[in-house]
Write an enzyme that holds these catalytic residues in place. Structure first.
Site, PDB file in Angstrom:
ATOM      1  N   TYR A 104       0.849  -1.193   0.000  1.00 32.13           N
ATOM      2  CA  TYR A 104       0.000   0.000   0.000  1.00 32.13           C
ATOM      3  C   TYR A 104       0.885   1.243   0.000  1.00 32.13           C
ATOM      4  O   TYR A 104       1.932   1.266   0.672  1.00 32.13           O
ATOM      5  CB  TYR A 104      -0.864   0.067   1.260  1.00 32.13           C
ATOM      6  CG  TYR A 104      -2.022  -0.891   1.281  1.00 32.13           C
ATOM      7  CD1 TYR A 104      -3.275  -0.506   0.829  1.00 32.13           C
ATOM      8  CD2 TYR A 104      -1.859  -2.175   1.776  1.00 32.13           C
ATOM      9  CE1 TYR A 104      -4.343  -1.382   0.863  1.00 32.13           C
ATOM     10  CE2 TYR A 104      -2.923  -3.069   1.807  1.00 32.13           C
ATOM     11  CZ  TYR A 104      -4.164  -2.661   1.352  1.00 32.13           C
ATOM     12  OH  TYR A 104      -5.214  -3.534   1.392  1.00 32.13           O
ATOM     13  N   TYR A 143      -0.774 -10.234   0.934  1.00 38.82           N
ATOM     14  CA  TYR A 143       0.329  -9.681   1.714  1.00 38.82           C
ATOM     15  C   TYR A 143       0.295 -10.219   3.132  1.00 38.82           C
ATOM     16  O   TYR A 143      -0.740 -10.682   3.609  1.00 38.82           O
ATOM     17  CB  TYR A 143       0.315  -8.141   1.704  1.00 38.82           C
ATOM     18  CG  TYR A 143      -0.954  -7.498   2.225  1.00 38.82           C
ATOM     19  CD1 TYR A 143      -1.955  -7.110   1.355  1.00 38.82           C
ATOM     20  CD2 TYR A 143      -1.135  -7.267   3.591  1.00 38.82           C
ATOM     21  CE1 TYR A 143      -3.109  -6.505   1.822  1.00 38.82           C
ATOM     22  CE2 TYR A 143      -2.277  -6.655   4.070  1.00 38.82           C
ATOM     23  CZ  TYR A 143      -3.269  -6.283   3.178  1.00 38.82           C
ATOM     24  OH  TYR A 143      -4.409  -5.693   3.638  1.00 38.82           O
ATOM     25  N   ARG A 150      -3.054 -11.929   4.268  1.00 37.17           N
ATOM     26  CA  ARG A 150      -4.321 -11.452   3.720  1.00 37.17           C
ATOM     27  C   ARG A 150      -4.465 -11.952   2.293  1.00 37.17           C
ATOM     28  O   ARG A 150      -3.593 -11.737   1.457  1.00 37.17           O
ATOM     29  CB  ARG A 150      -4.378  -9.912   3.715  1.00 37.17           C
ATOM     30  CG  ARG A 150      -4.474  -9.198   5.045  1.00 37.17           C
ATOM     31  CD  ARG A 150      -5.666  -9.593   5.905  1.00 37.17           C
ATOM     32  NE  ARG A 150      -6.890  -9.930   5.220  1.00 37.17           N
ATOM     33  CZ  ARG A 150      -7.807  -9.062   4.771  1.00 37.17           C
ATOM     34  NH1 ARG A 150      -7.623  -7.779   4.916  1.00 37.17           N
ATOM     35  NH2 ARG A 150      -8.913  -9.485   4.187  1.00 37.17           N
ATOM     36  N   HIS A 153      -7.616  -8.683  -1.997  1.00 31.77           N
ATOM     37  CA  HIS A 153      -8.904  -8.046  -1.721  1.00 31.77           C
ATOM     38  C   HIS A 153      -8.837  -6.577  -2.098  1.00 31.77           C
ATOM     39  O   HIS A 153      -7.749  -6.004  -2.217  1.00 31.77           O
ATOM     40  CB  HIS A 153      -9.258  -8.172  -0.234  1.00 31.77           C
ATOM     41  CG  HIS A 153      -8.238  -7.546   0.651  1.00 31.77           C
ATOM     42  ND1 HIS A 153      -7.103  -8.214   1.053  1.00 31.77           N
ATOM     43  CD2 HIS A 153      -8.137  -6.294   1.174  1.00 31.77           C
ATOM     44  CE1 HIS A 153      -6.361  -7.405   1.798  1.00 31.77           C
ATOM     45  NE2 HIS A 153      -6.962  -6.221   1.877  1.00 31.77           N
ATOM     46  N   HIS A 155     -10.596  -2.823  -0.857  1.00 26.98           N
ATOM     47  CA  HIS A 155     -11.356  -2.186   0.223  1.00 26.98           C
ATOM     48  C   HIS A 155     -12.385  -1.198  -0.342  1.00 26.98           C
ATOM     49  O   HIS A 155     -12.091  -0.467  -1.287  1.00 26.98           O
ATOM     50  CB  HIS A 155     -10.422  -1.391   1.136  1.00 26.98           C
ATOM     51  CG  HIS A 155      -9.479  -2.237   1.922  1.00 26.98           C
ATOM     52  ND1 HIS A 155      -9.751  -2.660   3.202  1.00 26.98           N
ATOM     53  CD2 HIS A 155      -8.268  -2.737   1.617  1.00 26.98           C
ATOM     54  CE1 HIS A 155      -8.734  -3.380   3.651  1.00 26.98           C
ATOM     55  NE2 HIS A 155      -7.819  -3.443   2.707  1.00 26.98           N
TER      56      HIS A 155
END
Ligand SMILES: [Fe+2]
Length: 216
Positions: A104, A143, A150, A153, A155
Site C-alpha cells: 500500500y 500480503y 491477507r 482483496h 477495500h
C-alpha cells in the site's frame, strides 16, 4: 454487544426481512427476492485518510504518465443497491487496495515490497441513477500481516443516503486463500456477499447492498 443491543439488532433484522418480503410481494417478485446485505469488514490500517491524489475510475494510469501500473489489469463493476434491491444513486464509494506486489502507498505500511509509481491505488466514485460504479485496476497481491496472510482483496467504504458500509471485496478464483484469511473467516455466513463474480476474463462484477431504503 449487550443483551439489549443484541435483542434490538435481532428485531431490526426481523423487521428488515418482513419489510423486504412485503415489498417483493407488491412488486410481484418471489418472496425472498430481496438481496442479502453486503457483509461488513474492518476498515484496516490503510484507509486513504487525507488523500489528495488522482482518484478517477482508472487506477492503472496516472495523468502525465506513459506507463501503466504493473500487474494484471482487471475491470471491476457493480451496482450499489438498497436493502430491497433498488439501485441507489449518489452513493459515494472510496476504494483502495494494495499494488501488484502487495504494498500500500500509505504511511502505516510496513511491507518493504516496492511501491509502483504508476499505480493510483485509490478511487473515489459517485453512482448515477442506475447505481452503477466501475473501476479499472490491477489485481492486488496477497500480503503478510502480524495476524496472518491477507488474501487478495479490494477495500470499499460506501456511503448511501442513511447508512455507511465498510467492506472488502474478494476474488472468486482465490477460494483456498480466502478460506484461510482471518478477516474473511470472521465474516462467517455472510462471506458469499463479499465475493465478486468473474463474468469474463479479467472482468468482475460485485453488487454492494446497503441497509438503506432508497428514496425515489
Ligand atoms: Fe487490505
Amino acid at each position: 454487544m449487550s443483551k439489549f443491543e443484541s435483542a434490538l439488532s435481532r428485531r431490526a433484522f426481523a423487521g428488515t426481512v418482513l419489510a423486504a418480503g412485503a415489498f417483493a410481494a407488491t412488486r410481484g417478485l418471489a418472496q425472498g427476492a430481496a438481496p442479502s446485505i453486503t457483509a461488513e469488514s474492518p476498515l484496516g490500517p490503510f484507509y486513504p485518510v487525507g488523500y489528495r491524489g488522482e482518484d478517477d475510475f482508472d487506477m492503472t494510469m496516472l495523468k502525465g504518465h506513459t506507463t501503466r501500473a504493473l500487474g494484471e489489469v482487471i475491470e471491476v463493476s457493480g451496482r450499489v443497491l438498497d436493502r430491497y434491491g433498488k439501485p441507489m444513486k449518489n452513493a459515494a464509494l472510496d476504494i483502495w487496495q494494495a499494488n501488484s506486489v502487495g504494498r500500500y502507498a500509505h504511511d502505516n505500511e510496513q511491507n518493504t515490497a516496492p511501491l509502483d509509481p504508476n499505480f493510483q491505488g485509490v478511487a473515489k466514485l459517485v453512482t448515477g441513477n442506475s447505481g452503477e460504479w466501475r473501476i479499472r485496476t490491477i489485481k492486488p497481491k496477497f500480503y503478510d500481516t502480524p495476524l496472518g496472510v491477507r488474501t487478495p482483496h479490494i477495500h470499499f467504504d460506501v456511503v448511501g443516503s442513511a447508512h455507511r458500509l465498510v467492506a472488502q471485496m474478494y476474488f472468486p478464483e482465490e477460494t483456498e486463500a480466502n478460506a484461510k484469511d482471518f478477516l474473511y473467516k470472521d465474516i462467517g455466513a455472510g462471506a458469499p456477499t463479499s465475493v465478486a463474480q468473474l463474468t469474463a476474463p479479467a472482468t468482475y462484477r460485485w453488487d454492494i447492498v446497503l441497509m438503506d431504503a432508497a428514496r425515489s
